[in-house]
Design a protein around this motif. Structure first.
Motif, PDB file in Angstrom:
ATOM      1  N   ARG A  37       0.855  -1.179   0.000  1.00  0.00           N
ATOM      2  CA  ARG A  37       0.000   0.000   0.000  1.00  0.00           C
ATOM      3  C   ARG A  37       0.894   1.233   0.000  1.00  0.00           C
ATOM      4  O   ARG A  37       1.882   1.298   0.752  1.00  0.00           O
ATOM      5  CB  ARG A  37      -0.884   0.017   1.245  1.00  0.00           C
ATOM      6  CG  ARG A  37      -1.624   1.333   1.458  1.00  0.00           C
ATOM      7  CD  ARG A  37      -2.383   1.375   2.742  1.00  0.00           C
ATOM      8  NE  ARG A  37      -2.910   2.718   2.958  1.00  0.00           N
ATOM      9  CZ  ARG A  37      -4.135   2.962   3.426  1.00  0.00           C
ATOM     10  NH1 ARG A  37      -4.933   1.963   3.765  1.00  0.00           N
ATOM     11  NH2 ARG A  37      -4.532   4.203   3.597  1.00  0.00           N
ATOM     12  N   GLN A  38       0.541   2.234  -0.836  1.00  0.00           N
ATOM     13  CA  GLN A  38       1.299   3.479  -0.839  1.00  0.00           C
ATOM     14  C   GLN A  38       0.351   4.669  -0.752  1.00  0.00           C
ATOM     15  O   GLN A  38      -0.561   4.805  -1.574  1.00  0.00           O
ATOM     16  CB  GLN A  38       2.178   3.598  -2.102  1.00  0.00           C
ATOM     17  CG  GLN A  38       3.123   4.792  -2.047  1.00  0.00           C
ATOM     18  CD  GLN A  38       4.088   4.838  -3.206  1.00  0.00           C
ATOM     19  OE1 GLN A  38       3.828   4.314  -4.284  1.00  0.00           O
ATOM     20  NE2 GLN A  38       5.250   5.474  -2.990  1.00  0.00           N
ATOM     21  N   ASP A  39       0.566   5.512   0.227  1.00  0.00           N
ATOM     22  CA  ASP A  39      -0.184   6.754   0.375  1.00  0.00           C
ATOM     23  C   ASP A  39       0.607   7.878  -0.277  1.00  0.00           C
ATOM     24  O   ASP A  39       1.837   7.805  -0.407  1.00  0.00           O
ATOM     25  CB  ASP A  39      -0.426   7.044   1.849  1.00  0.00           C
ATOM     26  CG  ASP A  39      -1.401   6.039   2.464  1.00  0.00           C
ATOM     27  OD1 ASP A  39      -0.978   5.186   3.249  1.00  0.00           O
ATOM     28  OD2 ASP A  39      -2.580   6.119   2.106  1.00  0.00           O
ATOM     29  N   SER A  85      -8.507   3.837   1.227  1.00  0.00           N
ATOM     30  CA  SER A  85      -8.186   4.599   0.019  1.00  0.00           C
ATOM     31  C   SER A  85      -6.688   4.851  -0.055  1.00  0.00           C
ATOM     32  O   SER A  85      -6.095   5.431   0.861  1.00  0.00           O
ATOM     33  CB  SER A  85      -8.948   5.927   0.004  1.00  0.00           C
ATOM     34  OG  SER A  85     -10.346   5.715  -0.010  1.00  0.00           O
ATOM     35  N   ALA A  86      -6.078   4.394  -1.140  1.00  0.00           N
ATOM     36  CA  ALA A  86      -4.624   4.491  -1.328  1.00  0.00           C
ATOM     37  C   ALA A  86      -4.303   3.893  -2.689  1.00  0.00           C
ATOM     38  O   ALA A  86      -5.189   3.425  -3.398  1.00  0.00           O
ATOM     39  CB  ALA A  86      -3.868   3.731  -0.236  1.00  0.00           C
ATOM     40  N   ARG A 107      -5.004   2.929  -8.028  1.00  0.00           N
ATOM     41  CA  ARG A 107      -5.523   3.769  -6.961  1.00  0.00           C
ATOM     42  C   ARG A 107      -6.925   3.319  -6.584  1.00  0.00           C
ATOM     43  O   ARG A 107      -7.779   3.114  -7.451  1.00  0.00           O
ATOM     44  CB  ARG A 107      -5.549   5.227  -7.425  1.00  0.00           C
ATOM     45  CG  ARG A 107      -5.895   6.205  -6.333  1.00  0.00           C
ATOM     46  CD  ARG A 107      -5.772   7.627  -6.827  1.00  0.00           C
ATOM     47  NE  ARG A 107      -6.242   8.569  -5.819  1.00  0.00           N
ATOM     48  CZ  ARG A 107      -6.750   9.759  -6.075  1.00  0.00           C
ATOM     49  NH1 ARG A 107      -6.855  10.161  -7.331  1.00  0.00           N
ATOM     50  NH2 ARG A 107      -7.135  10.551  -5.104  1.00  0.00           N
TER      51      ARG A 107
END
Lengths: 112, 114
Positions: A37-39, A85-86, A107
């Motif tokens: 996961r990447q924000d 959400s990410a 996304r």
């Protein structure tokens, strides 16, 4: 060379629904496949690892499947929440060097 | 609490300047990596190290260099920055056990060369 394909279009779903993200790869199957996961503006965070001889892996609301015949992995988030959400990245670990090759990510937007 | 630290978080610098991006980890991991990521794009491996005094170039050609004098420290240096070096640089570590594990990433350094 190995190519990883993730849907570049954002996935927009309602809170409480199951989100399903797809990762397809070309050429030979990796020994291991990982999801991150990447924000925005942050480094990726490791979520799950699945081996080529495993069909499915679960962790809390997360589930990953790995089909070496289809050359595809599916990533599921059940009972999705806005906090999910990410951008989600698929990564292949090809050989004994354990270097990772990343897809460009999909996304996910979860609406309240 | 983060176990891998990157500094600075943001850097705006003029063309031709020498810069060093710092990466430190407190986990004692042997394996460390530098990735480069442009907005909306995939991460590309530019350097990696399997231990002290071990460094290798990654799959993406880069004009940067790295060093690994201590286990916990893996700095990346650009001798002469150019606008084409503008990008996000991410440092990561992994346990060196036989069985593979996920990578632990730092928060990254967003570099802008003007």
């Amino acid at each position: 060379s190995q190519k990883i394909e993730q849907n570049s279009e954002a996935l927009n779903i309602q809170e409480g629904k199951t989100a399903t993200l797809t990762c397809n790869y070309t050429n030979y199957s990796p020994a291991y496949l990982q999801w991150y996961r990447q924000d925005p503006g942050r480094g990726p965070v490791f979520l799950l690892l699945i081996r080529e001889n495993e069909k499915e892996k679960r962790k809390e609301r997360l589930k990953v499947t790995f089909d070496t015949t289809l050359k595809q992995s599916l990533f599921h988030i059940t009972a999705s929440q806005p906090a999910d959400s990410a951008t989600y990245l698929c990564a292949l670990m090809m050989d004994s060097s354990y270097k990772l090759i990343f897809g460009s990510g999909t996304r996910l937007l979860v609406r309240p | 609490e983060a176990d891998i630290y990157q500094t600075p978080r943001y850097l705006v610098i003029g063309t031709g300047k020498k810069i060093t991006l710092e990466c430190s980890q407190t986990m004692g991991h042997d394996k460390m990596y530098w990735y480069q990521q442009d907005p909306g794009m995939e991460l590309h491996l530019i350097h990696y190290s399997y231990g002290v005094n071990s460094t290798e170039k990654g799959d993406l050609s880069s004009e940067s260099t790295v060093s690994r004098i201590r286990t916990e420290h893996f700095p990346l240096t650009l001798e002469s920055a150019r606008p084409s070096h503008t990008s996000q640089y991410l440092c990561a570590t992994r346990q060196g056990k036989q069985e593979p594990t996920g990578y632990t990433f730092g928060s990254g350094t967003r570099l802008t060369v003007v």
